[in-house]
Design a protein around this motif. Sequence first.
Motif, mmCIF file in Angstrom:
data_model
loop_
_atom_site.group_PDB
_atom_site.id
_atom_site.type_symbol
_atom_site.label_atom_id
_atom_site.label_comp_id
_atom_site.label_asym_id
_atom_site.label_seq_id
_atom_site.Cartn_x
_atom_site.Cartn_y
_atom_site.Cartn_z
ATOM 1 N N LEU A 55 0.913 -0.828 0.318
ATOM 2 C CA LEU A 55 0.368 -0.322 -0.078
ATOM 3 C C LEU A 55 1.010 1.131 -0.146
ATOM 4 O O LEU A 55 0.432 2.413 -1.047
ATOM 5 N N CYS A 56 2.171 1.310 0.867
ATOM 6 C CA CYS A 56 2.314 2.290 0.642
ATOM 7 C C CYS A 56 3.898 2.364 -0.398
ATOM 8 O O CYS A 56 4.177 3.923 -1.135
ATOM 9 N N PHE A 57 3.930 1.270 -1.004
ATOM 10 C CA PHE A 57 4.459 1.457 -2.546
ATOM 11 C C PHE A 57 3.095 1.814 -3.260
ATOM 12 O O PHE A 57 3.868 3.045 -4.457
ATOM 13 N N SER A 58 2.543 1.847 -3.484
ATOM 14 C CA SER A 58 1.435 2.225 -4.147
ATOM 15 C C SER A 58 0.639 3.231 -4.086
ATOM 16 O O SER A 58 1.046 4.428 -5.462
ATOM 17 N N ALA A 59 1.066 3.856 -3.222
ATOM 18 C CA ALA A 59 0.213 5.342 -2.840
ATOM 19 C C ALA A 59 1.826 6.083 -3.378
ATOM 20 O O ALA A 59 1.888 7.434 -3.746
ATOM 21 N N ILE A 60 2.886 5.886 -3.246
ATOM 22 C CA ILE A 60 4.052 6.777 -3.770
ATOM 23 C C ILE A 60 4.286 6.985 -5.260
ATOM 24 O O ILE A 60 4.827 7.836 -5.915
ATOM 25 N N MET A 61 3.685 5.789 -5.773
ATOM 26 C CA MET A 61 4.042 5.765 -7.293
ATOM 27 C C MET A 61 2.880 6.534 -8.088
ATOM 28 O O MET A 61 3.225 7.241 -8.914
ATOM 29 N N LEU A 62 1.370 6.054 -7.075
ATOM 30 C CA LEU A 62 0.748 6.587 -7.813
ATOM 31 C C LEU A 62 0.792 8.369 -7.531
ATOM 32 O O LEU A 62 0.486 9.004 -8.286
ATOM 33 N N THR A 63 0.807 8.387 -6.185
ATOM 34 C CA THR A 63 1.444 9.873 -5.737
ATOM 35 C C THR A 63 1.656 10.979 -7.038
ATOM 36 O O THR A 63 0.756 12.016 -7.501
ATOM 37 N N ARG A 64 2.852 10.179 -7.555
ATOM 38 C CA ARG A 64 3.735 10.899 -8.344
ATOM 39 C C ARG A 64 3.006 11.514 -9.718
ATOM 40 O O ARG A 64 3.172 12.196 -10.346
ATOM 41 N N GLN A 65 1.554 10.073 -9.684
ATOM 42 C CA GLN A 65 1.777 9.675 -11.352
ATOM 43 C C GLN A 65 0.058 10.802 -11.599
ATOM 44 O O GLN A 65 0.003 11.344 -12.258
ATOM 45 N N MET A 66 -0.275 11.213 -10.126
ATOM 46 C CA MET A 66 -1.684 12.234 -9.908
ATOM 47 C C MET A 66 -1.086 13.377 -10.108
ATOM 48 O O MET A 66 -2.120 14.206 -10.620
ATOM 49 N N TYR A 67 0.250 13.741 -9.662
ATOM 50 C CA TYR A 67 0.582 14.900 -9.399
ATOM 51 C C TYR A 67 0.655 15.608 -10.556
ATOM 52 O O TYR A 67 0.459 16.603 -10.905
ATOM 53 N N ALA A 127 -4.865 8.549 2.457
ATOM 54 C CA ALA A 127 -5.531 7.278 2.716
ATOM 55 C C ALA A 127 -3.859 6.034 2.063
ATOM 56 O O ALA A 127 -4.225 5.047 3.339
ATOM 57 N N LEU A 128 -3.829 6.008 1.272
ATOM 58 C CA LEU A 128 -2.558 4.840 0.865
ATOM 59 C C LEU A 128 -1.826 4.858 2.175
ATOM 60 O O LEU A 128 -1.515 3.465 2.528
ATOM 61 N N MET A 129 -0.830 5.270 2.842
ATOM 62 C CA MET A 129 0.142 5.984 3.289
ATOM 63 C C MET A 129 -0.393 5.217 4.810
ATOM 64 O O MET A 129 0.522 4.346 5.602
ATOM 65 N N VAL A 130 -1.329 5.987 5.584
ATOM 66 C CA VAL A 130 -1.742 5.537 6.924
ATOM 67 C C VAL A 130 -2.255 4.789 6.721
ATOM 68 O O VAL A 130 -2.356 3.874 7.865
ATOM 69 N N ALA A 335 14.449 7.267 -2.407
ATOM 70 C CA ALA A 335 14.771 6.801 -1.584
ATOM 71 C C ALA A 335 13.718 6.084 -0.926
ATOM 72 O O ALA A 335 13.113 4.678 -0.408
ATOM 73 N N ALA A 336 12.492 7.328 -0.874
ATOM 74 C CA ALA A 336 10.865 6.753 -0.436
ATOM 75 C C ALA A 336 10.746 5.468 -1.643
ATOM 76 O O ALA A 336 10.087 4.727 -0.668
ATOM 77 N N ARG A 337 10.956 5.707 -2.830
ATOM 78 C CA ARG A 337 10.458 4.244 -2.939
ATOM 79 C C ARG A 337 11.154 2.531 -2.716
ATOM 80 O O ARG A 337 10.163 1.808 -2.199
ATOM 81 N N MET A 338 12.803 2.851 -2.977
ATOM 82 C CA MET A 338 13.049 1.800 -2.378
ATOM 83 C C MET A 338 13.057 1.313 -0.610
ATOM 84 O O MET A 338 13.238 0.725 -0.439
ATOM 85 N N PHE A 339 12.890 2.801 0.561
ATOM 86 C CA PHE A 339 11.848 2.466 1.893
ATOM 87 C C PHE A 339 11.129 1.276 1.048
ATOM 88 O O PHE A 339 10.217 0.063 2.435
ATOM 89 N N ALA A 340 9.913 1.686 1.124
ATOM 90 C CA ALA A 340 8.546 0.868 1.022
ATOM 91 C C ALA A 340 9.279 -0.686 0.006
ATOM 92 O O ALA A 340 8.230 -2.222 0.415
ATOM 93 N N GLN A 341 9.943 -0.889 -0.947
ATOM 94 C CA GLN A 341 10.410 -1.601 -1.755
ATOM 95 C C GLN A 341 11.229 -2.643 -0.740
ATOM 96 O O GLN A 341 10.909 -3.718 0.288
#
Length: 519
Positions: A55-67, A127-130, A335-341
């Motif tokens: 969920l955290c990984f999806s939040a990071i990836m999807l937020t960048r595309q939504m931005y 929502a996804l990170m929490v 760094a944030a993406r690799m944290f979730a990975q």
Amino acid sequence: RPRRGAAAAHTSVARERGRAASSPPSTTSRPPSDLMLETSEADWAWVPLYGGSWLCFSAIMLTRQMYKLSPGFRKRLRNTRFFEVNTAEASEAEMASVMLDAFRCYPATVSEMVEDSASAHGMVFRALMVTGGLAATGTRLGQLSAPASGGFALLLGTVHALRTFSICSVVGFSFAPSGGPDYDVSQLRDELAASPRSAKLQRGSRHLRDTVPWIGAWIDDAQLKALSDERRELLTRTAVAGMIHMVLAFLMLSVLPALELIVLLWDAHSFAPAIRACSPWALAWSALAAVRLLHIGCIAGCLNYFLFFFYSGFLNPNFASSAAFYKGFWAEFAAARMFAQLMILAAAASWFVPHYQQDGSPLLFDERPLAGRAVAVAVAAAHGASFGRFALRSAWKSLRNLEYSEAELASLLLQWRRAEGLFQSLLDAYLLSLQALQSTLTADGSRPEGLAAQLCRLLRGGSRGPPEASPSEPQRAGGQQGSRPGEAGRSGAEGGLTMLRRQLSWARQFRGALKMHDE
């Protein structure tokens, strides 16, 4: 199998397997399928961490595309020549210049990208990170690694508790944006990065001289920027809020990887005999451990790389207009993406760790059913290959100082343009489907009234066609006087059957309309 005492909890798994082979047949002759039936809580302890990390990984990836769809980003992107440049005729140098301008449309940090929780991308991130952070904190991390005894058990338990506390910072980070109604880190950066020679100066404040006498001479000679009381208070609020934001980010991106390194080294020490014996499960765990070590090193490198550009923004007045503006954002995002990975890999590595059952005997990965082992190896291999490739790519970019050649920037521009065309095509298809569905439900050429009106009448229990002429009151009264209870029940049953036939007919019509829409 013989029970293992607390003092022998960290002995080699290879020796345990030898002891298990010499145990009585009544406990070892069971097939692997029977062993799977006796699952313990440790067999599923990885599920919260795995699901929450995804969920955290999806939040990071999807937020960048939504931005990239946010109004501010689209406005800045339209100010460039991203949509106007003709990629078929433009040179590589021209396309590279356009791509660099598109990179500068991103903010300086990931924190500034997600600070607006009221926006679409901010809502998705929070929502996804929490949800992912709360799910991951429910993991009993001690069950995912090798056990310890004595003083090492207390030390390792403390490390696992600190890991859980660091994972909690994911939730806190989502509720501690870098900007708000009465504070903003970007404004603080702009204020401090402004050139002193172009700002109005004033004598240093005497408050610090009065409270710290030994620094009075320096304060008297200092020339500070002339700021109003409101601006000084804004800077104070921003400094405090930004410090809390930085502490939470530090726990998530620095402390947690360091704790993962400690746990990884302990597991490697505990599984060393099995690794030297080339046990299949130990080799699979070692492969994932190598990818995890790569992630820990790359996270540290990307974070230091980001901090360099972050503080450069406070010290360099021309940082926002420089070519390196986008580099800090990319480093923090990586760094944030690799944290979730890293958290996903930690959960996947536990699949190959021996799990101890309720009777104290270990259940090895080699003793599980073949289908389960095949799925675990395939999924772990996919994770290791994909995540390892991104970590290596991030390390290579950091070593290159995130410099792209003109050919690489031109290729990135073509990728962005293709992605933009795909997005517009999907949006057109979505709008077309909505339009077709709306026209189907509101207008039907073969009937005077739309299908939506028929469905509404069906829900209200009404009739299909126009209301028939009702009999006069005397006829209705006479019919009621002359009817008997049997005839009334028969007429009620016939009316119910008629209504049922109409409902079935309307259902077939609605299904036909949907089929026509699909075609």
